[in-house]
Design a protein around this motif. Structure first.
Motif, short mmCIF file in Angstrom:
data_model
loop_
_atom_site.label_atom_id
_atom_site.label_comp_id
_atom_site.label_asym_id
_atom_site.label_seq_id
_atom_site.Cartn_x
_atom_site.Cartn_y
_atom_site.Cartn_z
N VAL A 75 34.49 91.27 34.38
CA VAL A 75 35.54 90.60 33.62
C VAL A 75 35.23 89.11 33.48
CG1 VAL A 75 37.98 89.96 33.64
CG2 VAL A 75 37.30 92.31 34.24
N GLN A 76 34.79 88.48 34.56
CA GLN A 76 34.48 87.06 34.47
C GLN A 76 33.38 86.80 33.44
OE1 GLN A 76 32.54 83.37 36.99
NE2 GLN A 76 33.25 85.14 38.15
N ILE A 77 32.33 87.60 33.47
CA ILE A 77 31.24 87.42 32.52
C ILE A 77 31.74 87.63 31.09
CG2 ILE A 77 29.06 88.44 31.71
CD1 ILE A 77 28.43 89.01 34.69
N ALA A 78 32.55 88.64 30.89
CA ALA A 78 33.05 88.94 29.54
C ALA A 78 33.91 87.82 28.97
CB ALA A 78 33.84 90.24 29.56
N LEU A 79 34.58 87.08 29.85
CA LEU A 79 35.53 86.05 29.39
C LEU A 79 34.95 84.64 29.42
CD1 LEU A 79 38.76 87.39 31.11
CD2 LEU A 79 38.11 87.60 28.70
N GLN A 80 33.69 84.50 29.76
CA GLN A 80 33.09 83.17 29.81
C GLN A 80 33.19 82.49 28.44
OE1 GLN A 80 29.09 83.65 31.31
NE2 GLN A 80 29.76 83.79 33.44
N GLY A 81 33.71 81.27 28.45
CA GLY A 81 33.85 80.51 27.22
C GLY A 81 35.13 80.76 26.45
N VAL A 82 35.92 81.77 26.87
CA VAL A 82 37.19 82.05 26.20
C VAL A 82 38.26 81.14 26.79
CG1 VAL A 82 38.93 83.81 25.72
CG2 VAL A 82 36.51 84.45 25.85
N PRO A 83 39.01 80.40 25.97
CA PRO A 83 40.08 79.54 26.50
C PRO A 83 41.03 80.32 27.39
CG PRO A 83 39.72 79.08 24.18
CD PRO A 83 38.91 80.30 24.51
N ARG A 84 41.42 79.71 28.50
CA ARG A 84 42.22 80.43 29.50
C ARG A 84 43.55 80.91 28.94
NH1 ARG A 84 44.36 83.46 31.93
NH2 ARG A 84 44.81 83.65 34.17
N ASP A 85 44.11 80.20 27.96
CA ASP A 85 45.40 80.61 27.44
C ASP A 85 45.29 81.75 26.42
OD1 ASP A 85 44.24 79.19 25.37
OD2 ASP A 85 45.99 77.94 24.96
N LYS A 86 44.08 82.27 26.23
CA LYS A 86 43.87 83.34 25.27
C LYS A 86 43.83 84.72 25.91
CE LYS A 86 43.66 80.62 21.74
NZ LYS A 86 44.79 80.59 20.76
N TYR A 87 44.01 84.79 27.23
CA TYR A 87 44.04 86.10 27.86
C TYR A 87 44.96 86.11 29.06
CZ TYR A 87 40.52 84.04 31.02
OH TYR A 87 39.86 83.23 31.92
N PHE A 88 45.47 87.31 29.36
CA PHE A 88 46.37 87.57 30.49
C PHE A 88 45.62 88.52 31.42
CE2 PHE A 88 49.51 90.08 32.74
CZ PHE A 88 50.59 89.24 32.95
N ILE A 89 45.43 88.11 32.66
CA ILE A 89 44.61 88.90 33.58
C ILE A 89 45.44 89.42 34.75
CG2 ILE A 89 43.77 86.97 35.00
CD1 ILE A 89 40.96 88.37 34.68
N GLN A 90 45.31 90.71 34.97
CA GLN A 90 46.06 91.40 36.01
C GLN A 90 45.07 92.08 36.95
OE1 GLN A 90 49.09 94.21 34.58
NE2 GLN A 90 47.88 95.84 35.50
N THR A 91 45.26 91.88 38.26
CA THR A 91 44.42 92.58 39.22
C THR A 91 45.28 93.06 40.39
OG1 THR A 91 42.33 92.52 40.44
CG2 THR A 91 43.70 90.52 40.54
N LYS A 92 44.63 93.74 41.32
CA LYS A 92 45.38 94.42 42.38
C LYS A 92 44.63 94.33 43.70
CE LYS A 92 46.18 97.88 38.78
NZ LYS A 92 44.90 97.71 38.09
#
Length: 235
Positions: free
Chosen positions: A53-70
């Protein structure tokens, strides 16, 4: 909290199907989801997908995704360490939603009290934005509906009773109780474990879940761009 109604999951068969894509394949899938307007990504420690997930989101502005983990932590020391490790593995300062994973007993609200305190502290310090549970079983689902602790509930729901905690109508009744309390209600297993065997069944499930009026958003564990595009078309 706001997110898109549809999210991409990373835990199909324990995450094995998403891991099989490799980091490049999963990145293509996640970036396509972002391009199509999907902003919600679900993962978990037990899926071993945080780095993907981290690799996939590199360079994407933080406010452009919502991340849920457990977290699977059943001990407060482990839970506290998990919060910090997850932030590092995901490459974020703040986790949008952190769930206690796989509650299986009616007494989880008392058994997990010390872990809940750790998550509450993490929320106060801004390390997570919201907390909640995923339930695996009828008794923990009912206990969650009765509890005032979770901000969010993740629950298995589809019209066929596939990989669910009880019959669909019984589960839906509990989700309505949670929704009436103002809790965020998130669905999983919308396509069961297998994706069902036809486009018609997938459409039937989407109609059912969206028609309940109490499921705010849901995740589906896609393994291809074609699967994702079909679901958006069906919606």
């Amino acid at each position: 909290l706001k997110t898109t109604v549809l999210g991409i999951g990373t835990g199909t068969v324990g995450g094995s199907q998403q891991r099989a894509l490799g980091t490049e394949g999963f990145t293509r899938l996640a970036r396509h989801a972002l391009d199509r307007g999907i902003r919600y990504i679900d993962t978990a420690d037990m899926y071993h997908m945080h780095t993907f997930v981290q690799i996939a989101l590199q360079g994407v502005p933080r406010d452009k995704y919502f991340i849920q983990t457990k977290t699977l932590a059943r001990d407060p020391v482990v839970a506290k360490a998990d919060v910090e490790r997850f932030r590092q593995e995901l490459g974020v300062e703040t986790i949008d939603l952190l769930l206690m994973h796989c509650m299986q007993t009616r007494s989880w609200p008392s058994e997990m009290r010390r872990v809940m305190d750790v998550l509450d502290e993490a929320k106060r310090k801004g390390r997570v934005r919201a907390v909640g549970i995923s339930s695996h079983g009828w008794d923990p689902l009912v206990a969650s509906a009765e509890s005032d602790w979770p901000d969010v509930q993740l629950a298995r729901i589809n019209p066929f009773g596939d990989h669910m905690d009880a019959e669909s109508d019984k589960v839906a009744e509990q989700l309505r109780k949670m929704h009436a309390k103002g809790r965020g209600v998130l669905g999983m297993k919308i396509y069961g474990e297998s994706g069902f065997d036809s486009r018609e069944k997938r459409l039937q499930s989407l109609k059912y879940v969206l028609g309940l009026g109490c499921v705010d958003a849901f995740t589906i564990g896609f393994t291809s761009i074609q699967q994702l595009d079909e679901t958006l078309d069906l919606i």
